[in-house]
Design a protein around this motif. Structure first.
Motif, PDB file in Angstrom:
ATOM      1  N   LEU A 143       0.849  -1.185   0.000  1.00  9.70           N
ATOM      2  CA  LEU A 143       0.000   0.000   0.000  1.00  9.70           C
ATOM      3  C   LEU A 143       0.888   1.239   0.000  1.00  9.70           C
ATOM      4  N   LEU A 144       0.569   2.192  -0.875  1.00  8.68           N
ATOM      5  CA  LEU A 144       1.274   3.462  -0.953  1.00  8.68           C
ATOM      6  C   LEU A 144       0.345   4.560  -0.461  1.00  8.68           C
ATOM      7  N   GLU A 145       0.769   5.270   0.574  1.00  9.65           N
ATOM      8  CA  GLU A 145      -0.014   6.363   1.133  1.00  9.65           C
ATOM      9  C   GLU A 145       0.753   7.662   0.959  1.00  9.65           C
ATOM     10  N   THR A 146       0.046   8.713   0.572  1.00  8.10           N
ATOM     11  CA  THR A 146       0.685  10.019   0.472  1.00  8.10           C
ATOM     12  C   THR A 146       0.963  10.568   1.867  1.00  8.10           C
ATOM     13  N   LYS A 147       2.072  11.275   2.008  1.00 14.11           N
ATOM     14  CA  LYS A 147       2.492  11.812   3.304  1.00 14.11           C
ATOM     15  C   LYS A 147       1.817  13.147   3.554  1.00 14.11           C
TER      16      LYS A 147
END
Length: 859
Positions: free
Chosen positions: A373-377
């Motif tokens: 999973l890639l989450e924006t910071k």
């Protein structure tokens, strides 16, 4: 006889190789293509039927509830089946909850969301962090043969593509949201909400993920999905042979109302696309929902890669842009203000705007097969200093920024052309053209050629920015045309010098080879002693008297043979430049060229051909560098800009080589330096630039400092002399027009004509003798010099010439003060002295002495 066109053959070969590389034979053939297309359409039509017949809750892959006896539910779609092995059961429920949390943080509760942008067409960019799924997955966990029977995968046994392995990186979304006029409104009877509150329309996006700390690659893919404008939510997914993402997208939503609106929308729109494809299956084999930008390659030669599902949430716009207080106007007033801004952006009417409308989004990109999973910071998990999710501009403002920059860039090029025209007017004589470095003009011309090629290619594919790009193309073409003319004039003047240099090198090489092949004698005889009355050959900087110059024996002048083409001037120049030439032998049918002619300088057409090849190579290399790792990409572009801004370094070397103090006007040098730095500074200094380049103040300071150092080097050469501080042995001997005059040189003829009488003691009414320290209280060093006043033969004004007294040292010869004193006068090889300004102005047009008409060395 025309010269062989070697460059033309090379250009044709490069074009042929480029055509072969960009048009690979990846198709299945003329007969097999229709059958493969129809088979894919059959699978897609079956998936569309499942989408039309399913309901909310049919896809519930969470862990079965043993208490209630509810079993996990799956769909008969590729990638949505239990036997496919995706991580739906472990992480799908947690992903839905995470998306709802982020949506509530951005716009509030679902029943009363804050007004957001209705059209999200634009570009956003920001950082992301990677999180592993509950259960790891590798390519060995999947059996593609059973998952997708009948599909021939390329390199199915190796690692999959688009696999992000780094802990963090950058992400960019280019969203294409169709206009509000084509929005589909779906009423929801079960929720009781008004129809205007739930609307859905199709949307597509190009996602670029930079895996900086992992593989170092940049993954670019195409996602298709649905946008709910009122809630500011987007759901996009990839689609391939092993994942029917667009057909199962409604089951990936987080709410029932989202499911029903997206199902109704996709049932209708997907059916239209499939019907059109089925009618044109023979002529249009491209998959409309392909996730790869190279759609034909993925269609015929599919390779396994990670699939992605993107949940995107749009944030409300800033209050300084809306100029509306939400507490006073309410949600309706804010929504109306947003609508007015969007209408003004899409259909400009001249209404005033405050601030720049920006887009802010948060995104979660989930890979169900590669299990990460890639989450924006950004807030609330990360402080705003570490990242603010995805930020960018709406398309209208982004295109306006691009158009403004292009028009400004075109204006800069036009000013560069005007400066070049003024410089050409000032350097219109062979004497002044010989001072300018050919390589400095070549750097400018090569840069203008690359700009011309890039802007022309951009104009062919541009829509909104076509007119500004055409203006840049026109300006670059004009600059390149004027630059070619100027460079051709420089070449005509400097070509004899290059040929003479080539002949000297050839003679040195032949002399060295002859010396190495000749056996050395046993004993070296003593050289004969010169006769007492014989005159020795003077050095290049020695000023001789008239009697001494006449006593020097001159080599016999070779006869001038008039060639068959009656070009007497060319033959005289050839004999004059090569006084030791031997009479040519009679021409024969088999040998009519000499080694000097074979090794002569290349022609101007070959030079321009090399420029074209260098520009094409540089353009393709720059396009390829865009896909490199960020570290190497930054190094490449910094080196490229550094080389481009080194345009004055060849001129500095040219000044030293020719002993020339000033070749280009300061207006041209400073103007070109500032104008060529200005477009580059936009990408190095402006944070919100349209290319999303990271500002680098340090790198720009180094580049600007390098240009500043070159300009100051030209200033020092103009003031202190081009060879000030340069060892004598590094450059060939050249005439020094500002020599140190001493009274000791009277006997050897070292003083200019007219100063000999004053230095020897005989008074003349034309000359005046006085001590330099008289009346002014000068220092003791000035007691060693005398200043003589004579008349300049050009301006007829008085000229003060300092002369070192006999028997004394030279206190100012090596200092800056002495250098400035010598800059006031110039002495010719024929021993005439003039004002520096007068003689320099004279030599701009004639390289002859104004008094005796003898040939003068160029400045």
């Amino acid at each position: 006889m025309p010269q062989p066109q070697d460059n033309a053959r090379l250009v044709f070969l490069i074009i042929l190789l480029f055509w072969v590389a960009t048009n690979p034979d990846t198709g299945p053939g003329f007969v097999a293509a229709p059958s493969l297309t129809k088979a894919r359409l059959v699978r897609q039509r079956h998936a569309h039927g499942i989408l039309n017949s399913t309901h909310w809750g049919d896809f519930s892959p969470q862990v079965a509830n043993e208490t209630t006896g509810v079993a996990a539910g799956y769909l008969n779609l590729t990638g949505f089946r239990q036997e496919d092995g995706f991580v739906w059961q472990e992480d799908f429920g947690r992903l839905r909850n995470r998306c709802e949390e982020w949506s509530q943080h951005a716009v509030g509760l679902p029943t009363a969301p804050a007004p957001v942008w209705q059209n999200v067409t634009g570009i956003v960019r920001g950082p992301w962090v990677r999180k592993d799924a509950s259960v790891p997955r590798y390519h060995s966990n999947y059996n593609l043969t059973e998952m997708t029977p009948g599909i021939d995968w390329v390199t199915w046994g190796g690692d999959w593509g688009r696999n992000v392995t780094g802990p963090e990186g950058k992400m960019m979304l280019r969203i294409e949201d169709d206009g509000d006029d084509d929005m589909e409104t779906e009423a929801l009877g079960s929720t009781g909400l008004p129809p205007t509150h739930i609307r859905a329309r199709e949307v597509s996006a190009t996602v670029t993920i930079d895996d900086d700390a992992g593989s170092g690659n940049s993954f670019e893919m195409r996602l298709h999905g649905v946008h709910w404008p009122r809630q500011g939510a987007l759901l996009l997914t990839t689609t391939s042979e092993k994942f029917a993402g667009i057909f199962g997208l409604p089951h990936l939503t987080t709410r029932q109302e989202f499911f029903e609106s997206s199902q109704a929308l996709l049932n209708r729109t997907l059916d239209k696309v499939l019907s059109r494809k089925e009618k044109r299956s023979f002529s249009d084999p491209v998959n409309p929902w392909a996730s790869s930008l190279d759609a034909p390659g993925e269609t015929w030669n599919p390779s396994p890669h990670c699939e992605y599902i993107a949940y995107v949430q749009v944030y409300p716009p800033e209050n300084d842009v809306l100029r509306v207080q939400p507490a006073l106007a309410g949600p309706e007033g804010v929504a109306k203000a947003i609508e007015e801004i969007e209408n003004e952006l899409r259909f400009p009417q001249g209404a005033p705007q405050q601030g720049r409308p920006k887009l802010r989004m948060s995104a979660m990109v989930f890979s169900p097969d590669c299990a990460f999973l890639l989450e924006t910071k950004g807030p609330p998990d990360y402080p705003q200093a570490d990242g603010d999710h995805l930020a960018g501009w709406k398309q209208e403002f982004w295109l306006h920024s691009v158009s403004t920059w292009l028009l400004g860039f075109a204006l800069i090029i036009f000013i560069q052309v005007q400066l070049l025209k003024l410089q050409m007017r000032e350097t219109s004589t062979p004497s002044t053209l010989g001072r300018i470095s050919f390589h400095t003009g070549s750097i400018m011309l090569l840069a203008d050629g690359v700009i011309l090629a890039g802007s022309a290619a951009w104009s062919l594919s541009a829509t909104t920015t076509m007119l500004p790009s055409l203006v840049v193309t026109c300006a670059a073409f004009l600059s390149m045309t004027v630059g070619v003319t100027f460079l051709a004039e420089i070449y005509k003047v400097q070509e004899p010098e290059w040929r003479r240099r080539d002949r000297e090198r050839e003679r040195e090489r032949q002399a060295a080879s002859t010396t190495n092949n000749t056996p050395r004698p046993a004993s070296t005889p003593t050289p004969p002693t010169a006769a007492p009355g014989a005159a020795s050959t003077p050095g290049p900087n020695t000023i001789l008297s008239t009697a001494a110059r006449r006593a020097i024996p001159r080599p016999p002048s070779p006869p001038i043979i008039i060639p068959s083409d009656q070009d007497i001037d060319a033959e005289i120049e050839e004999v004059t430049n090569n006084p030791t030439a031997i009479l040519p032998a009679p021409a024969t049918a088999g040998n009519n060229t000499t080694p000097a002619a074979a090794n002569s300088s290349i022609t101007l057409s070959n030079i321009f051909g090399r420029f074209i090849m260098a520009g094409i190579t540089l353009l393709f290399l720059t396009l390829a560098a865009v896909t490199w790792r960020p570290h190497f990409r930054s190094i490449y572009f910094n080196l490229l800009v550094f080389s481009y801004l080194s345009l004055w370094a060849p001129q500095i070397y040219r000044n030293i080589y020719r002993n020339c103090r000033h070749a280009l006007s300061w207006r041209f040098v400073i103007g070109q330096s500032c104008l060529r730095l200005l477009p580059i500074s936009y990408f190095y200094l402006v944070k919100d630039n349209f290319a999303f380049a990271q500002p680098d103040w340090t790198a720009f300071a180094v580049l600007a400092g390098w240009v500043w150092i070159q300009i100051w080097a030209l200033v020092f050469q103009s003031v202190l002399g081009p060879r000030f501080g340069v060892p004598k042995g590094w450059m060939p001997e050249a005439w020094e027009y500002h020599p140190i005059l001493r009274e000791d040189n009277v006997e050897s003829g070292g003083l200019p004509i007219g100063l000999v009488l004053a230095a020897s003691g005989s008074e003349s009414p034309t000359f005046e003798r006085r001590d330099s320290n008289a009346g002014s209280g000068g220092g003791g060093d000035k007691k060693n010099t005398r200043v003589h006043v004579i008349d300049c033969a050009i301006c007829r004004e008085t000229l003060e010439v300092p002369i070192i007294k006999a028997g004394t040292g030279d206190p100012t010869a090596g200092g800056v003060a002495g250098v400035f004193e010598r800059r006031k006068y110039m002495v010719t090889p024929c021993r005439h002295v003039f004002h520096s300004v007068c003689l320099e102005g004279w030599m701009r047009f004639r390289l002859q002495c104004p008094i005796c008409r003898e040939e003068l060395p160029p400045l």
